[in-house]
Design a protein around this motif. Structure first.
Motif, mmCIF file in Angstrom:
data_model
loop_
_atom_site.group_PDB
_atom_site.id
_atom_site.type_symbol
_atom_site.label_atom_id
_atom_site.label_comp_id
_atom_site.label_asym_id
_atom_site.label_seq_id
_atom_site.Cartn_x
_atom_site.Cartn_y
_atom_site.Cartn_z
ATOM 1 N N ASP A 439 5.074 8.217 -10.053
ATOM 2 C CA ASP A 439 5.040 7.616 -11.381
ATOM 3 C C ASP A 439 5.027 8.728 -12.428
ATOM 4 N N PRO A 440 6.041 8.816 -13.293
ATOM 5 C CA PRO A 440 6.081 9.905 -14.279
ATOM 6 C C PRO A 440 4.905 9.871 -15.253
ATOM 7 N N VAL A 441 4.366 8.683 -15.530
ATOM 8 C CA VAL A 441 3.203 8.596 -16.412
ATOM 9 C C VAL A 441 1.983 9.240 -15.744
ATOM 10 N N LEU A 442 1.832 9.007 -14.432
ATOM 11 C CA LEU A 442 0.740 9.615 -13.677
ATOM 12 C C LEU A 442 0.851 11.133 -13.713
ATOM 13 N N VAL A 443 2.029 11.642 -13.413
ATOM 14 C CA VAL A 443 2.237 13.095 -13.374
ATOM 15 C C VAL A 443 2.004 13.699 -14.753
ATOM 16 N N ALA A 444 2.505 13.042 -15.788
ATOM 17 C CA ALA A 444 2.323 13.562 -17.142
ATOM 18 C C ALA A 444 0.850 13.591 -17.530
#
Length: 484
Positions: A439-444
């Motif tokens: 999930d890009p939101v998680l990584v960000a």
């Protein structure tokens, strides 16, 4: 052998073995007498001040222990300690190596804050340790350690009036260790059970040294005892090895099935550590019946990989939960009211939280330093808000070079960033996961928290304190060289 004719080298090496054997038979023990002990300074602490016992186990991952879902061994002393205190279910190590993790335990600072980021580094003299705080409050302070990375050479004796880090109880192991460093023939010919552990003091020797000091203390005391036995190579006493082998099928299995024997052998070492813990607690109870006025805290510096990330009986490259999730139990004095007993706390906590917790339990003045925070409200069953969204971790052993990594761990996820900016995403159960698949939101979010943490601290530059002899010994532990 490189400086001798090929035909002569084996004969001379055999001569060395013979000489070593004679030396081992004839040499008297060393390191058995009492070390000089400085008297406590100033008046004793106020009446009713509790004793504080800090026990650290080297290289014990949480999920090896029955309290954390492990099996195939019994840990009655630890179980009893948890029943009388509070167990932290998600206690996180700051680093996967001995020196930096212990420096954080003793200071409440993360490695970038205290500057000791690699085994062989020096703990800066202007960083205040738990022992220094207790000594300033009038406590008697004693430290007894079993592994080279936490000896006085690297600053770990700061604040201790008695500190014993001698890493061999007899001169024989010292000679054998030097022979093994210089002679592959000696290593091949010498039976494995005769070979000395690398730069390690057996737990029973460390226990005896701590007991001798404890028997003579006449005021409230702070005692740190470090046991190294569970570190590789795994050579538990025969009866403990037999007991865990009889139960080898119990409990979880290692990620790498080829390491099953090592996995079980380390369980034997952990069972041995628990026995030593029981003996140490009995000695403390002889001075303070029922430990009515004694705080006890136990944790590990880091764990061990048994196949995680391809790492085999190793840890210094890992930021997997195999090395970062460690046990932590804090037992308030039995006579102290208002604390929960047998409580399990699910909230994430870190090694940096231990120092402020012990300071508050002892009634010492709290001083803001670093990011560690006292866990005492949790010991009372209270909430601790606002709780940080994750914890900082790093793998910064010098040999890793550009692969040295900083990380932020939150929930099941850890984002690591190496010195070139390359990212890796680790999941507690699934191992390494490509960041592009997450999930890009998680990584960000993990990236932002890591960057914010690093931007908000003042980093100290570490400095090596290892002389050539210590460098060779650290290499024997796997902490120097090219890491191959």
């Amino acid at each position: 052998p490189g400086r001798l004719p090929a035909a002569a080298a084996p004969a001379l090496q055999l001569l060395w073995v013979s000489a070593a054997g004679g030396f081992l038979l004839l040499a008297p023990p060393t390191g058995r007498g009492d070390l000089p002990v400085a008297p406590p300074t100033g008046p004793p602490p106020p009446a009713g001040s509790p004793n504080v016992l800090l026990v650290t186990w080297d290289t014990v991952r949480a999920d090896s222990l029955p309290l954390y879902g492990g099996g195939g061994l019994d840990t009655p002393a630890l179980d009893r300690l948890a029943a009388e205190g509070v167990l932290f279910e998600d206690f996180q190590a700051v680093a996967p190596i001995t020196g930096p993790a212990h420096a954080s335990i003793l200071t409440g600072l993360f490695p970038p804050e205290h500057g000791l980021r690699s085994n062989g580094d020096q703990l800066p003299s202007d960083v205040t340790t738990l022992a220094e705080r207790f000594a300033a409050a009038g406590y008697a302070t004693g430290g007894f350690v079993s592994g080279l990375p936490v000896t006085a050479q690297f600053g770990f004796d700061a604040g201790f009036q008695a500190f014993d880090g001698r890493t061999a109880d007899r001169p024989g192991p010292v000679l054998l260790r030097s022979l093994i460093f210089t002679s592959t023939l000696v290593e091949r010919l010498l039976p494995a059970e005769w070979q000395p552990p690398p730069s390690e003091t057996p737990g029973e020797v460390t226990l005896a040294r701590a007991r001798r000091w404890l028997a003579g203390v006449e005021r409230p005391w702070f005692l740190w005892v470090h046991f190294y036995d569970a570190h590789f190579p795994y050579r538990p006493p025969a009866r403990f090895l037999a007991a865990v082998r009889a139960r080898a099928a119990e409990g979880p299995a290692p990620v790498d099935p080829e390491l099953a024997d090592s996995w079980v052998a380390q369980r034997g070492e952990i069972a041995w550590l628990d026995f030593l813990l029981g003996e140490l607690l009995a000695s403390a109870a002889a001075r303070d019946p029922g430990l009515a006025h004694t705080v006890v805290a136990l944790t590990a510096d880091h764990g061990e990989c048994f196949g995680e990330g391809g790492l085999r009986c190793s840890h210094h490259r890992s930021l997997f939960q195999a090395t970062q999730h460690v046990a932590a139990v804090v037992r308030p004095p039995a006579a102290a009211a208002g604390y929960r007993r047998g409580l399990r706390v699910a909230a994430t906590s870190s090694q940096v939280d231990l120092a402020p917790t012990l300071i508050e339990l002892a009634g010492l003045p709290a001083e803001a330093a670093g990011h560690g925070r006292s866990l005492v409200p949790l010991l009372r069953g209270e909430e601790l808000e606002p709780w940080p969204e994750g914890v900082y971790q790093e793998a910064f052993q010098r040999q890793l070079g550009q692969d040295r990594r900083s990380a932020w761990r939150s929930g099941e996820w850890t984002l690591t960033v190496d010195r070139s900016g390359r990212e890796a995403l680790l999941h507690a159960e699934r191992g390494q996961v490509p960041p592009a698949e997450a999930d890009p939101v998680l990584v960000a979010g993990l990236r932002q928290r890591l960057e914010s943490f690093l931007a908000g601290i003042e980093e100290r530059a570490g400095a090596s304190a290892a002389d050539p002899g210590a460098e060779r010994a650290l290499e024997g532990l796997g902490y120097t060289g090219d890491g191959s």
